[in-house]
Design a protein around this motif. Structure first.
Motif, short mmCIF file in Angstrom:
data_model
loop_
_atom_site.label_atom_id
_atom_site.label_comp_id
_atom_site.label_asym_id
_atom_site.label_seq_id
_atom_site.Cartn_x
_atom_site.Cartn_y
_atom_site.Cartn_z
N ASP A 97 0.81 -1.23 0.00
CA ASP A 97 0.00 0.00 0.00
C ASP A 97 0.84 1.27 0.00
O ASP A 97 0.56 2.24 0.71
N GLN A 137 -2.06 -1.29 -8.44
CA GLN A 137 -3.47 -0.95 -8.66
C GLN A 137 -3.55 0.52 -9.07
O GLN A 137 -2.91 1.38 -8.46
N LEU A 142 -10.37 6.58 -8.70
CA LEU A 142 -10.86 6.70 -7.33
C LEU A 142 -10.37 7.98 -6.67
O LEU A 142 -11.14 8.71 -6.03
N GLU A 146 -12.48 11.09 -5.37
CA GLU A 146 -12.36 11.59 -3.99
C GLU A 146 -11.98 13.06 -3.97
O GLU A 146 -12.46 13.82 -3.12
N ARG A 164 -16.69 8.37 10.76
CA ARG A 164 -16.36 6.99 10.38
C ARG A 164 -17.20 6.06 11.26
O ARG A 164 -17.23 6.18 12.48
N GLU A 243 -19.02 5.88 1.50
CA GLU A 243 -17.74 5.24 1.71
C GLU A 243 -16.62 6.21 1.37
O GLU A 243 -16.66 6.87 0.32
N GLY A 245 -12.58 5.93 0.96
CA GLY A 245 -11.42 5.04 0.97
C GLY A 245 -11.76 3.65 1.48
O GLY A 245 -11.02 3.09 2.28
N ASP A 246 -12.87 3.11 1.03
CA ASP A 246 -13.34 1.76 1.41
C ASP A 246 -13.76 1.66 2.87
O ASP A 246 -13.99 0.56 3.39
N GLN A 247 -13.88 2.83 3.53
CA GLN A 247 -14.33 2.81 4.92
C GLN A 247 -15.77 3.31 4.99
O GLN A 247 -16.07 4.40 4.49
#
Length: 507
Positions: A97, A137, A142, A146, A164, A243, A245-247
């Motif tokens: 990452d 990736q 994305l 964002e 969150r 969502e 960042g996938d949170q």
């Protein structure tokens, strides 16, 4: 920890061909790197992520790659050669990452945002690593989405804040929320929804907390935000799951209701003052609905004048109560209200509760009370004034039949009371002939037709004809009215012609 084990090359080996066949169709980009820094192979996804179609364009070595593509972190810090993911992977380091922005050499702005993982393939026969692998990736779409969300979120004037769901901590807050509440950004982002209760005193708080725990949509509801200075602010709050960042997160948006609350309070105070004034007013007043002319409130002066108490008349139409003594006047007044016209001093006669009649001047005004269209009625009792005026008129009529014992100044005052100037027609003295003015002067002195005929030396019929023409010109039909008309214009006949001997006929 970086791994420093020497890598064994896979160049021109069956393992490389088998590996390339396995990973060629993956959506993720895969680049295989030889221990000597040569780029052995890249799948189509990896080439496309760099805008190239061949390995030559990507670079044959890690040094070639660094010449063709410049990398920097998201904080705009450029990577040193040793920090490039390829170099770190060749050095045996395993990492995950790492997010970098990729810029084509010679260009100013980055084209892509890559998330890179580095690992090494081991030779199971001797436990040596034989190949470094980069797995890439493309996060460009994305990150762009964002960034657009971030820009619109910050620029949106509507107050908003994001928490969150994992720990209910606030992760984003826009300027609209900070301006509305007076909070400081850094103090908000380190706190939870329990510290800054955005659902405080919400009318459906239990439902909102349940939806927050489930990550579901929170419907609009009124709440009170507690402000840093100790006050509160009335708002409408709603929550929408999103969502980042996938949170999983919850986006809270707000509408400031404080101006509405202040306006409602001001309106309420205004209506209270109006009600007190209405109740204490010495003039008979009532409030009714525009539709149907039903009364909804009367003051004490109205009850005193008409004898109707509030329980007798509230909720009933004036026509049903029988308040109007004259049906024609009622129709005219109600028609004016239905047409949207306000009345001022409209003379009408009303009937009291015991049947006695009251002469009134009726005025109406369209008002809004409690959000409803209403009519404010005012009834000015002129019964006594009308009686006094009638008595005065009768007295003037009696006096002006014989004016010989009144001084001229008193006569003029009485005449003006009988015929006020605002009721006088538009004719002027200049509209009369010289002979008509002579006749009018003698009328003002109280002479009858025979005496005027002798004074002017004309026949009686001639005088009567002159008098009739004077009446027609000045718009009266009596001698007293003609005298009042003349005196109102400063013409009192103080120097009439001297009497002369009567003649048989003269025009």
């Amino acid at each position: 920890m970086p791994m420093t084990t020497a890598l064994k090359s896979l160049r021109e080996t069956p393992e490389l061909r088998h590996l390339s066949q396995i990973v060629s169709g993956l959506d993720e980009g895969v680049i295989l790197i030889d221990p000597d820094g040569s780029l052995l192979w890249a799948n189509r996804a990896a080439l496309a992520m760099h805008g190239v179609t061949t390995m030559e364009e990507l670079g044959r070595t890690t040094a070639d790659y660094r010449d063709r593509f410049k990398l920097r972190y998201r904080n705009n810090h450029r990577l040193l050669p040793a920090d490039y993911p390829m170099e770190r992977a060749v050095g045996g380091e395993r990492f995950s990452d790492v997010i970098v922005e990729v810029t084509v050499a010679g260009e100013a702005e980055p084209r892509w945002v890559h998330q890179v993982r580095g690992l090494s393939l081991d030779d199971h026969d001797n436990d040596d690593s034989c190949c470094a692998v980069l797995i890439i990736q493309d996060l460009s779409a994305l990150i762009e989405a964002e960034d657009r969300f971030e820009q619109s979120f910050n620029a949106n004037p509507a107050p908003a804040i994001i928490c969150r769901l994992a720990d209910l901590r606030f992760v984003k807050v826009n300027d609209g929320f900070l301006e509305m509440t007076g909070h400081i950004r850094d103090q908000v982002l380190c706190r939870t929804v329990y510290d800054i209760d955005v659902l405080r005193n919400a009318d459906r708080r239990d439902l909102a907390k349940e939806r927050l725990c489930e990550g579901g949509t929170i419907p609009q509801m009124e709440a009170e935000l507690e402000l840093p200075n100790g006050g509160t602010k009335l708002v409408i709050v709603a929550g929408q799951p999103i969502e980042l960042g996938d949170q999983p997160c919850m986006l809270f948006t707000f509408a400031d209701l404080e101006p509405r609350r202040k306006a409602e309070a001001a309106l309420r105070h205004s209506e209270e003052r109006f009600t007190r004034t209405f109740k204490m007013a010495p003039v008979a007043m009532a409030i009714g609905a525009r539709d149907g002319h039903r009364l909804c409130e009367v003051n004490d002066a109205f009850s005193a004048m008409t004898g109707y108490s509030s329980t007798d008349i509230i909720g009933r139409a004036l026509a049903d109560v029988g308040l109007w003594a004259d049906e024609g006047a009622r129709s005219a007044i109600e028609r004016a209200i239905d047409d949207g016209r306000d009345l001022r001093g409209h003379e009408a006669r009303v009937a009291g509760h015991d049947g006695h009649q009251i002469d009134c001047l009726v005025s109406t005004e369209a008002i809004t009370l409690g959000g409803d269209d209403c009519v404010l009625w005012a009834f000015h009792d002129i019964t006594q004034r009308k009686a006094t005026e009638s008595e005065l008129v009768e007295a003037i009529e009696a006096v002006m039949k014989d004016t010989s014992w009144f001084s001229r100044s008193i006569m003029e005052k009485l005449a003006r009371l009988r015929a006020p100037q605002d009721e006088i027609g538009g004719a002027q003295l200049e509209d009369l002939t010289a002979r008509e003015r002579e006749v009018l002067a003698l009328v003002c002195r109280g002479l009858d037709d025979k005496t005027i005929a002798r004074t002017l030396g004309v026949a009686g019929n001639t005088v009567r004809n002159h008098v009739a023409r004077i009446y027609a010109k000045i718009g009266v039909n009596r001698r007293t009215a003609a005298a009042a008309w003349a005196r109102a214009r400063g013409f009192d006949g103080s120097a009439p012609p001297a009497p002369s001997a009567p003649r048989a006929s003269q025009s």
